[in-house]
Design a protein around this motif. Structure first.
Motif, short mmCIF file in Angstrom:
data_model
loop_
_atom_site.label_atom_id
_atom_site.label_comp_id
_atom_site.label_asym_id
_atom_site.label_seq_id
_atom_site.Cartn_x
_atom_site.Cartn_y
_atom_site.Cartn_z
N VAL A 60 4.79 3.36 -14.80
CA VAL A 60 3.87 3.39 -13.67
C VAL A 60 2.92 2.20 -13.73
O VAL A 60 2.65 1.54 -12.71
N ARG A 61 2.44 1.90 -14.92
CA ARG A 61 1.52 0.77 -15.07
C ARG A 61 2.22 -0.55 -14.75
O ARG A 61 1.66 -1.42 -14.09
N GLU A 62 3.46 -0.68 -15.21
CA GLU A 62 4.20 -1.92 -14.95
C GLU A 62 4.46 -2.11 -13.47
O GLU A 62 4.29 -3.21 -12.93
N ILE A 63 4.85 -1.05 -12.78
CA ILE A 63 5.11 -1.14 -11.34
C ILE A 63 3.81 -1.41 -10.59
O ILE A 63 3.78 -2.20 -9.63
N PHE A 64 2.73 -0.77 -11.01
CA PHE A 64 1.44 -0.97 -10.36
C PHE A 64 1.07 -2.45 -10.39
O PHE A 64 0.65 -3.02 -9.37
N ASP A 65 1.20 -3.08 -11.56
CA ASP A 65 0.86 -4.49 -11.68
C ASP A 65 1.81 -5.38 -10.87
O ASP A 65 1.40 -6.39 -10.30
N ASP A 119 -14.59 -2.34 2.00
CA ASP A 119 -14.82 -1.37 0.94
C ASP A 119 -13.62 -0.45 0.75
O ASP A 119 -13.39 0.09 -0.34
N ASN A 120 -12.81 -0.28 1.80
CA ASN A 120 -11.65 0.60 1.72
C ASN A 120 -10.35 -0.16 1.48
O ASN A 120 -9.27 0.44 1.53
N ALA A 121 -10.44 -1.46 1.23
CA ALA A 121 -9.23 -2.28 1.11
C ALA A 121 -8.39 -1.89 -0.09
O ALA A 121 -7.17 -1.82 -0.01
N LEU A 122 -9.02 -1.65 -1.21
CA LEU A 122 -8.30 -1.36 -2.44
C LEU A 122 -8.89 -0.12 -3.10
O LEU A 122 -9.65 -0.18 -4.05
N GLN A 123 -8.53 1.00 -2.54
CA GLN A 123 -8.97 2.30 -3.08
C GLN A 123 -7.74 3.05 -3.58
O GLN A 123 -6.74 3.16 -2.87
N ARG A 162 0.82 -1.20 0.00
CA ARG A 162 0.00 0.00 0.00
C ARG A 162 0.86 1.26 0.00
O ARG A 162 0.55 2.24 -0.67
N GLU A 163 1.98 1.20 0.76
CA GLU A 163 2.89 2.34 0.78
C GLU A 163 3.53 2.55 -0.59
O GLU A 163 3.72 3.70 -1.02
N TRP A 199 2.17 1.82 -3.51
CA TRP A 199 1.17 2.43 -4.39
C TRP A 199 1.06 3.93 -4.10
O TRP A 199 0.93 4.75 -5.02
N GLU A 200 1.11 4.29 -2.82
CA GLU A 200 0.99 5.71 -2.46
C GLU A 200 2.18 6.51 -3.00
O GLU A 200 2.01 7.60 -3.56
N ARG A 201 3.40 5.94 -2.87
CA ARG A 201 4.58 6.65 -3.36
C ARG A 201 4.64 6.62 -4.88
O ARG A 201 5.21 7.53 -5.49
N LEU A 202 4.09 5.57 -5.47
CA LEU A 202 4.03 5.51 -6.93
C LEU A 202 3.23 6.69 -7.47
O LEU A 202 3.59 7.28 -8.49
N ASP A 203 2.16 7.02 -6.77
CA ASP A 203 1.32 8.14 -7.20
C ASP A 203 2.05 9.47 -7.06
O ASP A 203 1.93 10.35 -7.91
N LYS A 204 2.87 9.59 -6.01
CA LYS A 204 3.51 10.87 -5.72
C LYS A 204 4.81 11.08 -6.48
O LYS A 204 5.17 12.22 -6.78
N ARG A 205 5.54 9.99 -6.80
CA ARG A 205 6.92 10.15 -7.27
C ARG A 205 7.16 9.67 -8.69
O ARG A 205 8.24 9.88 -9.23
N TYR A 206 6.19 9.02 -9.30
CA TYR A 206 6.42 8.47 -10.64
C TYR A 206 5.40 9.05 -11.60
O TYR A 206 4.25 9.32 -11.21
#
Length: 966
Positions: free
Chosen positions: A724-729, A787-791, A704-705, A707-714
């Motif tokens: 970004v898509r490759e790392i996300f998967d 419901d908040n597991a994968l947001q 989860r951390e 994913w959060e840093r992926l949004d902020k730094r990539y």
């Protein structure tokens, strides 16, 4: 044998008493009788035992020796006559080998390069004698399993003459008895050897009476001994055939104990519409080089087979033993091991007479050789427990070396490159199938692993799925079947409602090949180990700001290579996987280097170990094991400790004393077959610590951390969004692995391989404590069903652009071009829910009600109630402020509803108790929906209201349906 010798000496005493003079005579007259007695005793106790020792004899548990061939004088005379007649009709020996280059060695070879001819000279004493032929790929195409160095076959064979022909015969070693036993005649009639080729005799030497045969018939023109040609159409998915016109001999070398022959095979075809080999410039043809290594078996070298024990994981050489029909066990099993002897047998610690030497091939990049050397030498710590100093040596192959790594005389660590990797490493070995003695080993390391440091994730993460496939292409791929709770015949539903039955995806010939490779080498074709490695390097980058070429990343890479090599060297020492090895330490000990550098991070490096990524707030320790563990030391002691007993059978007591320590939790053993059942949480791949639930929770938080840093730094300025898509998967697959690990506790049982009377021994089966099962369900609710597991922030989801390169080796995504996030989330939920409600797990839970005291295990009722409360919370809680059920929750609820309906309608095989509970759950759910619709119906948004009304209608039809027999 002891009883036989006792009977022999009893008869001898009677004989001596029989010749003793019965009348009393003076001393001087008794001297001739005393002399005769002396001669008889000398004959009985000196001469006859020596002669007895020369007679081939085998007792159960000792080495099988080849029965002597006895030929009557008449048949020998007939053969001489036939040989003379045959010689007259054959080409003269000197003429046959004219214009050839002779090479002397184990066999004399004669080669003519211009005519592509190779002849082999068989001496009379080499007929019907066992030899070993190891066949491996000397070159590949870089994909679909055709990789340089891959092992193909190990054949124990002999040459047998029949009139004017020589048969190449693979010996049947599966059924044996002692030489000279009349039972041997029955075995010969009951079980056949395998004749793979028949070679015409080309010439006979007039003096040596040696036989000249054409190896073209055996290796180029005849049947493919490797079996590769039969598998290639299935491996490459095209109609490829071997072209004799393109096949030839390449390198040929002879040595006193082995012959190395390299052939080049040309393959043509591949014009099928579904053939697509991206590593080839043209699909219609390619060449492969195969190495045939023919070697003599060791004779009279003092090697003694060692009996196997199922508490300790060794590869096994086994045969059906007919020597004693009164034995409880039909099979005799030897462990596969090297022949090690102490230089000083009386010393507690001694160097071996001949160490096991591994050569680091000159193709290995110089910067990684130290890490590889450390992985090789790590095993010397274990060998000290067996009484050996420096049992293993690591040497570097010189750049100007003239020998070939495929040569049977050298054990090598080889570096290979591939376009479509199947594994990170593999450690095959060559074994004497009569005794289990390991003769040679060559380890392959796929160099693609290094590219992950430079973030080239594409080759490892794989292709994007289409809308009709609910799993992540190669991101899951074959590894989907390795996930806990997923069995080989599980059906994965697609968006169109069709099913993909994974068990039928592998063609039958390949199943046999893969099964054989698994049995011989514990080979796993999944790529999750490199994916774990990629997660670790990503964690270093995100959490520690490590640069791809920085010192932190270099240390990380070297740790992984050391562990990988130690794992593969373990295989070449005879050790199988031990997937229980990673459970040794408590979670809080995992990053304490004072423990992991001495005792070990895991009990066995023969486990598949995940990256040991520290959770937030904890200082990072070792990422991978750098020393062998307690189990490894114990296993080496069992296999290699010199024992004073005089025979294999008499060693049993000493071996039993070592094996009785199996009850020690640090010595627990679980091979591949123990992981194929969703039973034992400890027998699992890519888990860590004695509390896997805590470790999984840490890794899920790490994901989860990320994913959060992926949004902020990539992405970094100037880089493509496709990264970004490759790392996300990649993180998503990491998330799935740790979630599925947690499911093993539900209905789980600890399985122990102890024998009765073992130290700290326990019963074979022990149910997982109810507290742990409940903790598992709570974790799954928090990280999967909630419901908040994968947001994810919309901004992140809108960054997930696909790669747009379009050329060989890289095809762009055509549909869907955007990221199917609902499908991704539902895939995870579907995997977990179907694993929890599978027939296998429900049957186990039902049985556990009789295998444990009341209140000690999770019941079927509690499982169904817990899942329904977690999945249908919005309905069952009857919330006053409910206005919407999210789209993610609606998808999850439909999945759960479908599973319950299938149980009630007998569309899925589950215990009857589970069907009854499913029926009850649907009734309860029906009533709850009525209350919710009546109370909140006018406040619900349309999609949620329609969802509840449709669910109610489906339940009504199910409950009113006519029940059919399953």
């Amino acid at each position: 044998m002891i009883r036989t010798l006792g009977s022999y000496f009893a008869h001898l005493r009677k004989f001596v008493r029989g010749i003793r003079p019965r009348d009393r005579t003076p001393v001087q007259s008794r001297w001739p009788h005393r002399f005769r007695q002396f001669l008889l005793l000398f004959l009985a106790f000196v001469i006859l035992p020596i002669a007895w020792s020369l007679v081939p004899f085998k007792v159960t548990g000792q080495t099988e020796t080849e029965p002597p061939t006895v030929e009557s004088p008449e048949s020998a005379a007939d053969d001489d006559s036939e040989t003379n007649d045959l010689e007259d009709n054959l080409e003269k020996f000197d003429e046959a080998i004219a214009d050839t280059e002779p090479q002397e060695g184990l066999f004399s070879l004669y080669r003519n390069d211009k005519k592509n001819a190779l002849f082999l000279e068989l001496q009379p004493q080499q007929l019907d004698k066992n030899f070993l032929c190891a066949i491996s790929l000397a070159s590949g195409i870089g994909e679909r399993g055709l990789f340089d160095g891959m092992p193909l076959q190990n054949l124990l064979f002999y040459f047998h003459r029949v009139n004017d022909k020589i048969e190449f015969v693979v010996r049947n070693v599966y059924f044996r008895t002692r030489p000279g036993d009349p039972m041997a005649r029955s075995l010969d009639r009951s079980f056949s050897d395998s004749v793979l080729a028949v070679l015409p005799i080309k010439s006979i030497h007039p003096d040596r009476q040696s036989l000249l045969v054409d190896l073209n018939t055996l290796l180029l023109d005849g049947r493919d001994l490797s079996g590769l040609s039969a598998m290639i159409p299935f491996m490459l998915r095209g109609s490829y055939v071997r072209d004799p016109e393109q096949s030839r001999f390449s390198r040929v070398q002879t040595f006193p104990l082995n012959v190395e022959i390299e052939t080049v095979y040309g393959y043509t075809g591949g014009e099928d519409s579904f053939t697509n080999l991206e590593a080839l410039p043209d699909n219609r043809g390619f060449t492969l080089r195969l190495n045939y290594s023919i070697s003599a078996l060791p004779e009279n070298n003092g090697y003694r087979p060692r009996l196997a024990d199922n508490r300790i994981g060794y590869f096994i050489t086994a045969y059906r033993d007919y020597a004693d029909e009164n034995r409880k066990e039909a099979f005799t099993r030897y462990i596969n091991r090297w022949h090690l002897e102490k230089q000083n047998p009386d010393a507690p610690l001694s160097p071996p007479k001949q160490p096991i030497v591994f050569w680091i091939e000159n193709t290995v990049p110089v910067e990684y050789r130290d890490a590889i050397r450390e992985g090789i030498l790590a095993w010397n710590k274990a060998f000290e427990k067996a009484g050996f100093i420096d049992a293993i040596e690591a040497r570097e192959m010189p750049d100007d070396a003239e020998w070939n790594p495929a040569d049977v005389r050298y054990n090598t660590i080889r570096w290979m490159n591939s376009f479509d990797p199947w594994f990170a490493g593999i450690g095959p070995s060559r074994v004497n199938p009569l005794t289990g003695e390991i003769l040679d080993a060559d380890i392959l390391i796929d160099g693609n692993i290094v590219r992950l440091i430079q973030k080239e994730f594409r080759n490892w993460v794989g292709e994007e799925p289409t809308a009709s496939t609910q799993f992540l292409g190669k991101t899951l791929g074959n590894d989907l079947l390795c996930l806990p709770g997923i069995t080989g015949d599980m059906e994965i539903a697609t968006s169109e409602g069709a099913t993909d039955r994974r068990a039928t995806a592998v063609p039958t010939p390949l199943k046999g090949f893969v099964a054989d490779m698994m049995e011989r080498y514990d080979l796993c074709y999944g790529m999750e180990a490199p994916q774990q490695f990629a997660i670790g390097s990503l964690g270093l980058s995100m959490f520690h700001n490590a640069l791809p070429s920085g010192p932190e990343m270099e240390t990380y890479l070297n740790q992984y290579l050391t562990f990988l090599v130690a794992h593969e060297v373990g295989h070449t020492l005879g050790l199988r996987h031990n997937f229980h090895g990673s459970t040794m330490l408590a979670p809080e000990q995992l990053h304490d280097r004072s423990i992991t550098r001495t005792k070990g991070l895991v009990a066995s490096v023969m486990d598949y170990v995940p990256v040991n990524l520290a959770p937030p707030g904890v200082e990072q320790g070792d990422f991978y094991p750098v020393v062998v563990g307690p189990y490894d030391e114990w296993a080496i002691e069992y296999g290699y400790k010199p024992l004073e007993a005089m025979s294999t059978a008499l060693e049993r007591r000493d071996l039993e004393a070592i094996a009785r320590r199996a009850g020690d939790p640090e010595l627990a053993y679980a091979p591949d077959e123990d992981t194929m059942d969703i039973l034992n949480p400890g027998a699992n791949l890519f888990d860590m610590s004695g509390d896997m639930l805590q470790f999984s929770r840490w890794q899920l938080d790490n994901a989860r951390e990320m994913w959060e840093r992926l949004d902020k730094r990539y992405p970094v300025s100037g880089e493509s969004y496709s990264e970004v898509r490759e790392i996300f998967d990649m993180v998503y697959f990491f998330y799935i692995r740790n979630v599925m690990n947690a499911t093993l506790y539900v209905g789980g049982q600890w399985f122990n391989r102890n024998h009765a009377g073992d130290r700290e021994g326990r019963l074979p089966f022990e149910p997982v404590a109810i507290e742990k099962q409940r903790e598992s369900l709570a974790l799954l609710q928090e990280y999967v069903f909630d419901d908040n597991a994968l947001q994810f922030p919309p901004q992140l989801l809108n960054k997930l652009a696909p790669d747009r390169w379009y050329h060989w080796g890289s095809l762009p995504i055509v549909f869907p071009l955007d990221y199917p996030i609902h499908q991704r989330i539902l895939l995870l939920q579907r995997l977990v829910l179907r694993a929890l409600l599978s027939d296998q797990r429900l049957t186990r839970l039902h049985d556990l009600e009789l295998k444990a005291q009341p209140g000690e295990i999770l019941t079927l009722t509690e499982l169904f109630d817990t899942l329904q409360r977690g999945i249908w919370t919005e309905v069952l809680d009857n919330r006053d402020g409910l206005t919407e059920i999210s789209s993610v929750r609606r998808s999850l609820q439909r999945e759960d509803l479908g599973l319950l309906m299938n149980m009630v309608l007998r569309r899925s095989p589950v215990p009857e108790e589970a069907r009854t509970l499913a029926w009850y759950q649907l009734k309860q759910l029906r009533e709850a929906i009525d209350r919710t619709v009546d109370k909140r119906g006018k406040h619900l948004e349309t999609a949620s209201k329609a969802h509840l009304q449709e669910t109610r209608a489906r339940i009504d039809k199910t409950l009113d349906a006519q029940i059919q027999s399953f």
